[in-house]
Design an enzyme around this catalytic site. Structure first.
Site, PDB file in Angstrom:
ATOM      1  N   ASP A  55      -7.299 -28.033 -18.804  1.00  0.00           N
ATOM      2  CA  ASP A  55      -7.637 -27.265 -17.609  1.00  0.00           C
ATOM      3  C   ASP A  55      -7.011 -27.992 -16.434  1.00  0.00           C
ATOM      4  OD1 ASP A  55      -8.862 -24.908 -16.580  1.00  0.00           O
ATOM      5  OD2 ASP A  55     -10.359 -26.153 -15.588  1.00  0.00           O
ATOM      6  N   PHE A  63       5.180 -21.937 -12.341  1.00  0.00           N
ATOM      7  CA  PHE A  63       4.148 -20.906 -12.280  1.00  0.00           C
ATOM      8  C   PHE A  63       3.003 -21.431 -11.423  1.00  0.00           C
ATOM      9  CE2 PHE A  63       3.627 -23.588 -15.964  1.00  0.00           C
ATOM     10  CZ  PHE A  63       2.272 -23.868 -16.035  1.00  0.00           C
TER      11      PHE A  63
END
Length: 200
Positions: free
Chosen positions: A68, A148
């Site tokens: 994460d 991204f």
């Protein structure tokens, strides 16, 4: 050795596969027929990574790792942090998220920020965490088409290009994810040497 990466994010998978040794075959969630939305309900980056890794291990029985990542902006009290993917809403749109950060920083002079990645590895019943952090700043406009997420507005310390202007290979060597993956690889190499010498 097969190892599941608890993600279907093709950008992340490509980025990490470049860094892994050939002895590891990386599988995505799609590869193991996991099409559910794994809950990410923890209030920390570490907590979300643990939730994802445990979900795959408990439901599918694979050795796996999950990550994460969050962007933490100093002047925004660490926001967007654990909410980085959905900072501007549940649509999880990268442009919307970047726009919200830029708007919130409009009158701020301190633009320092950091990316933080936590990787959780579940391997043969043992859980290990790896953390990678890269410090930098948020610029005033989006630049670059590679990468991204928040890459077009983040410049790492010591660099003049945004993450979105770097090649995937350049970014992988310095990024938060690259640093965490490097720790993961070192751990796995030591594990191979101790447990399965034939892999080396």
């Amino acid at each position: 050795m097969q190892l599941v990466f608890a993600s279907n994010n093709k950008n992340k998978i490509k980025e990490i596969q470049l860094l892994l040794p050939e002895t590891i075959q990386l599988l995505s969630l799609e590869d193991i027929n996991c099409f559910e939305d794994i809950p990410e309900t923890a209030n920390t980056i570490e907590g979300n990574a643990i939730l994802k890794a445990n979900y795959v291990t408990e439901k599918f029985g694979y050795n796996c790792f999950a990550d994460d990542t969050g962007l933490e902006v100093t002047a925004l009290n660490g926001e967007p942090g654990v909410y980085s993917a959905r900072y501007a809403g549940e649509q999880k749109d990268a442009n919307d998220n970047m726009n919200k950060v830029l708007v919130n920083l409009k009158d701020k002079t301190n633009r320092s920020a950091q990316f933080k990645t936590v990787i959780v590895l579940n391997l043969n019943g043992k859980q290990t965490l790896f953390t990678g952090i890269i410090k930098g700043k948020i610029i005033e406009e989006k630049i670059g088409t590679n990468g991204f997420g928040y890459d077009p507005i983040f410049v790492a310390d010591g660099y003049i290009k945004t993450f979105a202007e770097l090649t995937i290979e350049e970014k992988s060597t310095i990024s938060h994810r690259g640093l965490a993956v490097a720790q993961l690889i070192t751990f796995l190499q030591k594990w191979f040497q101790q447990a399965i010498p034939n892999y080396i």
